[in-house]
Design an enzyme around this catalytic site. Structure first.
Site, PDB file in Angstrom:
ATOM      1  N   GLY A  70       0.821  -1.206   0.000  1.00  0.00           N
ATOM      2  CA  GLY A  70       0.000   0.000   0.000  1.00  0.00           C
ATOM      3  C   GLY A  70       0.850   1.248   0.000  1.00  0.00           C
ATOM      4  O   GLY A  70       1.948   1.275   0.544  1.00  0.00           O
ATOM      5  N   ARG A 114       1.000  -4.853  -5.015  1.00  0.00           N
ATOM      6  CA  ARG A 114       1.092  -5.920  -4.020  1.00  0.00           C
ATOM      7  C   ARG A 114       1.496  -7.228  -4.706  1.00  0.00           C
ATOM      8  O   ARG A 114       0.887  -7.628  -5.698  1.00  0.00           O
ATOM      9  CB  ARG A 114      -0.245  -6.091  -3.295  1.00  0.00           C
ATOM     10  CG  ARG A 114      -0.702  -4.836  -2.541  1.00  0.00           C
ATOM     11  CD  ARG A 114      -1.982  -5.093  -1.757  1.00  0.00           C
ATOM     12  NE  ARG A 114      -2.554  -3.875  -1.213  1.00  0.00           N
ATOM     13  CZ  ARG A 114      -2.174  -3.309  -0.063  1.00  0.00           C
ATOM     14  NH1 ARG A 114      -1.228  -3.867   0.663  1.00  0.00           N
ATOM     15  NH2 ARG A 114      -2.760  -2.198   0.365  1.00  0.00           N
ATOM     16  N   ASP A 158      -0.390   1.684   9.027  1.00  0.00           N
ATOM     17  CA  ASP A 158      -0.970   0.951  10.157  1.00  0.00           C
ATOM     18  C   ASP A 158      -0.062   0.886  11.386  1.00  0.00           C
ATOM     19  O   ASP A 158      -0.513   0.490  12.466  1.00  0.00           O
ATOM     20  CB  ASP A 158      -1.318  -0.476   9.726  1.00  0.00           C
ATOM     21  CG  ASP A 158      -2.459  -0.510   8.723  1.00  0.00           C
ATOM     22  OD1 ASP A 158      -3.480   0.143   8.987  1.00  0.00           O
ATOM     23  OD2 ASP A 158      -2.313  -1.166   7.684  1.00  0.00           O
ATOM     24  N   HIS A 195      -7.183  -2.954   9.786  1.00  0.00           N
ATOM     25  CA  HIS A 195      -7.817  -4.251   9.548  1.00  0.00           C
ATOM     26  C   HIS A 195      -7.493  -5.260  10.642  1.00  0.00           C
ATOM     27  O   HIS A 195      -8.379  -5.922  11.183  1.00  0.00           O
ATOM     28  CB  HIS A 195      -7.383  -4.800   8.186  1.00  0.00           C
ATOM     29  CG  HIS A 195      -7.957  -6.141   7.861  1.00  0.00           C
ATOM     30  ND1 HIS A 195      -9.320  -6.367   7.802  1.00  0.00           N
ATOM     31  CD2 HIS A 195      -7.365  -7.326   7.579  1.00  0.00           C
ATOM     32  CE1 HIS A 195      -9.523  -7.654   7.512  1.00  0.00           C
ATOM     33  NE2 HIS A 195      -8.362  -8.238   7.376  1.00  0.00           N
ATOM     34  N   GLU A 248     -11.675  -0.706  10.961  1.00  0.00           N
ATOM     35  CA  GLU A 248     -12.329  -1.559   9.962  1.00  0.00           C
ATOM     36  C   GLU A 248     -12.275  -3.030  10.354  1.00  0.00           C
ATOM     37  O   GLU A 248     -13.068  -3.833   9.881  1.00  0.00           O
ATOM     38  CB  GLU A 248     -11.698  -1.353   8.591  1.00  0.00           C
ATOM     39  CG  GLU A 248     -10.210  -1.638   8.535  1.00  0.00           C
ATOM     40  CD  GLU A 248      -9.594  -1.310   7.187  1.00  0.00           C
ATOM     41  OE1 GLU A 248     -10.325  -1.283   6.176  1.00  0.00           O
ATOM     42  OE2 GLU A 248      -8.375  -1.085   7.144  1.00  0.00           O
TER      43      GLU A 248
END
Length: 359
Positions: A11, A75, A137, A181, A232
């Site tokens: 990402g 990715r 993240d 996530h 999420e």
């Protein structure tokens, strides 16, 4: 001649360009020999298919404040690394061949957890690799911080700030879905910074009854609105009790866009309150890196270049207890850094009255 390769994998985030700038500027200033820089396009795909371009110092001018990645990214899932590409190409062998064809002395890989696993594999295959911890993240194991994180928190916090005025004006309950996530670093930090009333993260399973209680208590206290920040990957106590297989099946059967919609629907059913949902989504990856990200990205880039010049490979650049250092790739690849439910920030947030839905 010192020949190095650069690639950005996984990402995107705001400080990738700033990090590459740090690498190249340091190499040019500190190397005792001329430097050739090969930028691979679209992550590992560029290394696999020999998609690269020669770059020099001028290509990295003005990148400190520019978000995204000038090399492009994609990715290449680690779990499929030994599965041939659709055209039959052996990914690992192709990457090794490209590296050796260009006579590279080092490959700098800017990426998150999955990308770091691939970097470790290439290191084990005999390539000189240095990884740099990129992910909004902040879940890369072995480092206090990742570049991209603080910029993402800034974007998410601004979203919460702006929701406050409309929520208070209309007396609404707002459910704001923030990226996270598997881990909850962004919603935790943004939720605290933005003054959320409830923060739900994957590491702390919630009970919807506790969330409802917060809304009702605020109503009784005369508050016109409630701000609920939801990762999420937030998970209820009932869902947390399921096996991994059962939980995946449950998620696959979901008919709503995401968990935020499920929570909003449940609150609406139980309270009758007017509910609104806000999902800032990929805006959290975009825009200009904030000051902290620019500093940390620059530090990572400079430290990676110095490690290369000292012949220190098979490592990831990290910050541990506030100090820049190198950690072995084999020690961090494939591991996630989770929020500790007993951490100081969670404890302090609870002391302020912020609910995590667990009590």
């Amino acid at each position: 001649m010192l020949r190095v390769g650069l690639l950005t994998s996984g990402g995107d985030c705001q400080a990738l360009n700033a990090t590459m700038r740090g690498i190249v500027k340091t190499l040019y200033r500190q190397s005792d020999e001329p430097v050739e820089v090969y930028g691979f396009e679209d992550g590992y795909q560029g290394l696999i298919y020999e998609r690269y371009r020669m770059m020099d110092n001028r290509d990295f001018s003005g990148l400190l404040t520019r978000g995204g990645t000038v090399l492009g990214t994609s990715r290449t899932p680690f779990k499929l690394l030994d599965t041939p590409e659709a055209d039959g190409v052996n990914k690992v062998q192709a990457m090794k061949d490209t590296y050796r064809k260009l006579k590279l002395d080092c490959l700098f890989m800017l990426g998150g957890n999955g990308s770091t696993k691939t970097a470790n594999r290439l290191s084990q295959e005999g390539l000189n690799v240095i990884a740099l911890p990129k992910t909004i993240d902040n879940d890369t194991f072995g480092t206090d911080m990742t570049f991209g994180f603080t910029s993402s928190v800034e974007v998410a916090t601004r979203c919460i700030d702006e929701i406050h005025t409309t929520a208070s004006s209309h007396g609404r309950v707002f459910v704001i879905e923030i990226m996270g996530h598997k881990v909850g670093w962004i919603p935790l930090y943004a939720g605290v910074a933005g003054g959320a009333d409830v923060i739900l993260i994957p590491e702390i399973p919630y009970d919807i009854e506790n969330v409802i209680r917060v809304i009702e208590d605020r109503d009784k206290a005369g508050a016109r609105f409630t701000i609920i920040v939801v990762a999420e990957g937030a998970i209820s106590k009932e869902e947390a009790a399921l096996s991994k297989k059962e939980y995946k099946k449950l998620v696959a059967a979901r008919t709503t866009p995401s968990i935020a919609y499920d929570i909003a629907a449940e609150i609406d059913k139980r309270t009758g309150r007017e509910i609104r949902i806000a999902v800032p989504g990929h805006t959290q990856r975009g825009g200009t890196p904030d000051a902290q990200d620019r500093i940390f990205a620059t530090q990572c880039g400079a430290e990676a270049a110095l490690a290369c010049l000292k012949g220190k490979f098979g490592v990831m650049i990290a910050q541990v207890n506030g100090k820049m250092c190198r950690v072995p790739l084999a020690d961090v690849a494939g591991k996630l850094k989770y929020v500790d439910p007993k951490s100081d920030l969670v404890k302090e947030a609870k002391a302020l009255g912020i609910s995590f839905g667990d009590e």
